[in-house]
Design an enzyme around this catalytic site. Structure first.
Site, PDB file in Angstrom:
ATOM      1  CG  ASP A 261      -1.917   1.112   1.159  1.00  0.00           C
ATOM      2  OD1 ASP A 261      -1.523   2.241   0.816  1.00  0.00           O
ATOM      3  OD2 ASP A 261      -3.101   0.851   1.410  1.00  0.00           O
ATOM      4  CG  HIS A 262       1.476   4.286  -3.209  1.00  0.00           C
ATOM      5  ND1 HIS A 262       0.230   3.985  -3.677  1.00  0.00           N
ATOM      6  CD2 HIS A 262       1.581   5.621  -3.313  1.00  0.00           C
ATOM      7  CE1 HIS A 262      -0.378   5.095  -4.065  1.00  0.00           C
ATOM      8  NE2 HIS A 262       0.424   6.109  -3.849  1.00  0.00           N
TER       9      HIS A 262
ATOM     10  CG  HIS B  67      -4.226   4.352  -0.976  1.00  0.00           C
ATOM     11  ND1 HIS B  67      -3.266   3.377  -0.940  1.00  0.00           N
ATOM     12  CD2 HIS B  67      -4.432   4.618  -2.301  1.00  0.00           C
ATOM     13  CE1 HIS B  67      -2.894   3.071  -2.183  1.00  0.00           C
ATOM     14  NE2 HIS B  67      -3.606   3.802  -3.023  1.00  0.00           N
TER      15      HIS B  67
END
Ligand code: BG6
Length: 506
Positions: free
Chosen positions: A191-192, A254
Site C-alpha cells: 500500500d504505497h 489507502h
C-alpha cells in the site's frame, strides 16, 4: 531554521530481485528509479541483481539499452543515475508468457546460474504485472520450486501491488490461494501510502509525544476527516479505473490504512506484527453499515466537464477508454463510526475524488469546543469568532503537521482569530528526490512488514465497504455527472456533514 539530516540505515540484505512486468510503466517510472536512489544512498548490497521478466521479445542487450534510456529520462539525481547506468549492465532478461510454465523453468535455471556467481540464495519476486496474473505467477513460481526457503536458509518473497481483490470474496480467495503456496511472512502486499513519510509520522506524532495522546479520544475529539482529493483525472488508466471506481481504488486500502493509524491503540512495540494486531483490532471495531444504512452514510459522484488550472477538461464519460454512459464513481465519501470506548460518537468522514479543486491528502482532527462561553456576547461585548482547535496532518503536498488555535487580535478589545502553528518537512529535513517506492523496496529486502498490509487487514477493510459496494452495484446512480471538474465534489457530500452540523476542511 535548523536542518537535520535524514537517518542513515544499514544496506539491505543481498538478493536477486525478479521483476515481472519489467518493461512496464511502473518499473521504468517508479521501481527502477527507486532502486537507483537506494543504490546512490549506499543502501543496496553490492551483490544485488535484477532479473526482468516480460512478454516483449527483447534480447538482454537490447533490454539493457532500453533501461539506460529510461535512467536518462526518469532518474533525476546524478549520483542515482550513475548507479543506475552501472546496474543496467548486470540486468538479465527473460522474455516469456506469465501463464506458461516454461517461463518459470527458464527463470529457475537463470537463478541457479546467478547463484553460482553470487553467494546468496535470496530472491524477491516483484509482481509489477496486471493484478489478474497474480495467481498464475505464484502458481508458476511454486511449480518451479522457486518459493522454497530451504528451512530458513534463504528468503523467497513475493511483492504484490494493489488492487488485492475486487471485493471481500475475491480478496479472501486470493489470500487463500497464495497462502496455499507460501507462508504469510513471504507475502508483501503493497500500500504505497504506507511508504509516505507523513503517513509513517502519524505513529511518531501520536506515540513519541506526551501532549496529544491523553486527549486522543471521544472526550476531546469532535470528529476526524480523512480526505484525498486529486486534480488529475483518469489519465491513461481509463480501462482499469472504469471497472474499479473511486471507492475500490482508494478507500479499502489507502484511506483505511490512515484511519487505522489514527484510531488504533498504542502497540506493544514497533514490531510490524504488534502494529498489525492493533490496526486489525480497530478495523474490527468499525461499524459495518447495513444495506439500508448506505444511503445515509455514503455519497458517490462523477465529474462533469470543468476548468482546472485555467484549462477546460472533459467530463469523465468523455475520457479515453471510458464507457459513454459509465455509472462508475470518480468520487466517494463515507461516514464511519468506530464502536469502542476511545471513539464513542466520534464520526470519521472519508472522502476521495478525481478532478477536484486541489491535490490535497490530509487528515484533520477537530477538537471539541473549549470554555467558549467566556468569549460569548455577554462577557466581551461582541459575539466572538471562537473556532474549534484543529490538528492537521498534511500528507501531501506541503508535507507537515499544523495546529489551529484561537488567539487574541492585538488591540483594546478581546477579539479572537484562529491562527496556525505549522511544521513543514522542508524547513527541517534535506530529503533527496524520491519516487515513494524507496522505503517500500528497502523494507522488502530487509523483511520488515511494517509498511505492508497483512491478509487480515485487507479482508477487514473490504468487509467495511462491502455493503456500500453491494448497494451501489445494484442501483444505477442518478444525476451523474453530479460535480464539476475543479470543484470540491457533489453537494450531497457537503450535506453528509452539514446534517451533523459540520463541514469539510479546508
Ligand atoms: C493509486 C490509485 O493507488 O493511488 C490512483 O490507483 C491514485 O488512482 C493514486 O491516483 C494516488 O496516489 P498518490 O501517491 O499520487 O497520492
Amino acid at each position: 531554521m535548523s536542518q537535520s539530516k535524514t537517518q542513515q540505515a544499514r544496506p539491505a540484505d543481498p538478493c536477486i530481485m525478479v521483476i515481472f512486468g519489467m518493461s512496464g510503466d511502473l518499473t521504468k517510472r517508479l521501481l527502477y528509479p527507486a532502486i537507483c536512489n537506494l543504490g546512490s544512498s549506499g543502501l543496496m548490497d553490492p551483490q544485488f541483481q535484477i532479473v526482468g521478466v516480460a512478454t516483449d521479445a527483447s534480447t538482454t542487450d537490447s533490454f539493457r539499452q532500453k533501461m539506460k534510456q529510461n535512467v536518462k529520462e526518469f532518474v533525476i539525481d546524478p549520483d542515482s543515475a550513475r548507479y543506475g547506468e552501472q546496474l543496467t549492465d548486470s540486468i538479465e532478461y527473460i522474455s516469456g508468457n506469465f501463464k506458461d510454465q516454461a517461463t518459470y523453468d527458464a527463470l529457475s535455471k537463470m537463478i541457479q546460474t546467478l547463484q553460482q556467481q553470487k553467494t546468496n540464495k535470496n530472491v524477491i519476486f516483484y509482481f509489477a504485472s496486471p493484478p489478474q496474473l497474480m495467481r498464475d505467477i505464484a502458481v508458476g513460481l511454486n511449480a518451479a520450486g522457486l518459493l522454497n526457503e530451504e528451512n530458513g536458509k534463504c528468503f523467497r518473497r513475493i511483492v504484490v501491488e494493489k488492487p488485492f481483490g475486487n471485493d471481500l470474496a475475491s480478496a479472501r480467495q486470493l489470500n487463500h490461494d497464495l497462502l496455499a503456496l507460501m507462508d504469510e511472512h513471504q507475502i508483501f502486499r503493497i500500500d504505497h501510502f504506507l511508504g509516505k513519510e507523513t503517513v509513517q509520522n502519524i505513529l511518531a506524532f501520536r506515540f513519541a509525544n506526551a501532549l496529544f495522546e491523553p486527549i486522543w479520544n471521544h472526550q476531546y475529539i469532535d470528529h476526524v476527516q480523512i480526505s484525498a482529493s486529486e486534480v488529475l483525472g483518469v489519465e491513461l488508466r481509463g480501462g482499469y479505473y472504469d471497472k474499479v471506481g473511486a471507492l475500490r481504488d482508494m478507500i479499502p486500502n489507502h484511506l483505511m490504512q490512515m484511519l487505522s493509524l489514527i484510531a488504533m491503540e498504542p502497540p506493544v512495540s514497533l514490531d510490524s506484527q504488534h502494529i498489525q494486531v492493533e490496526k486489525n483490532k480497530v478495523l474490527q471495531a468499525v461499524k459495518i453499515p447495513t444495506r439500508d444504512q448506505v444511503s445515509a452514510m455514503a455519497v458517490r459522484g462523477q465529474y462533469g466537464a470543468g476548468v482546472i488550472n485555467d484549462k477546460q477538461v472533459p467530463r469523465y464519460q468523455d475520457e479515453a477508454k471510458i464507457a459513454p454512459q459509465s455509472p462508475t464513481e470518480t468520487f466517494a465519501a463515507l461516514k464511519l463510526s468506530i464502536d469502542n470506548w476511545r471513539w464513542l460518537n466520534v464520526p470519521f468522514y472519508l472522502r476521495t475524488g478525481k478532478r477536484m479543486k486541489t491535490r490535497t491528502t490530509e487528515v484533520t482532527i477537530q477538537f471539541k469546543p473549549g470554555a467558549s462561553s467566556l468569549f460569548s456576547d455577554g462577557n466581551v461585548g461582541a459575539l466572538q469568532n471562537v473556532q474549534p482547535d484543529v490538528l492537521r496532518f498534511n500528507i501531501q503536498p506541503n508535507e507537515g503537521i499544523s495546529l489551529q488555535f484561537n488567539t487574541k487580535i492585538p488591540g483594546t478589545t478581546m477579539s479572537l482569530q484562529p491562527v496556525e502553528m505549522a511544521f513543514k518537512y522542508k524547513d527541517y529535513f534535506n530529503v533527496k528526490p524520491s519516487t515513494g517506492y524507496e522505503t517500500i523496496l528497502y523494507e522488502t529486502m530487509t523483511g520488515n512488514h511494517l509498511l505492508f498490509s497483512g491478509a487480515e487487514t485487507v479482508e477487514l477493510s473490504w468487509a467495511i465497504v462491502e455493503p456500500v459496494l453491494e448497494a451501489w452495484g445494484s442501483s444505477e446512480p442518478t444525476g451523474f455527472p453530479n460535480y464539476d471538474a475543479g470543484s470540491w465534489g457533489p453537494q450531497a457530500a457537503d450535506a453528509l456533514l452539514n446534517k451533523d452540523g459540520r463541514k469539510w476542511y479546508p
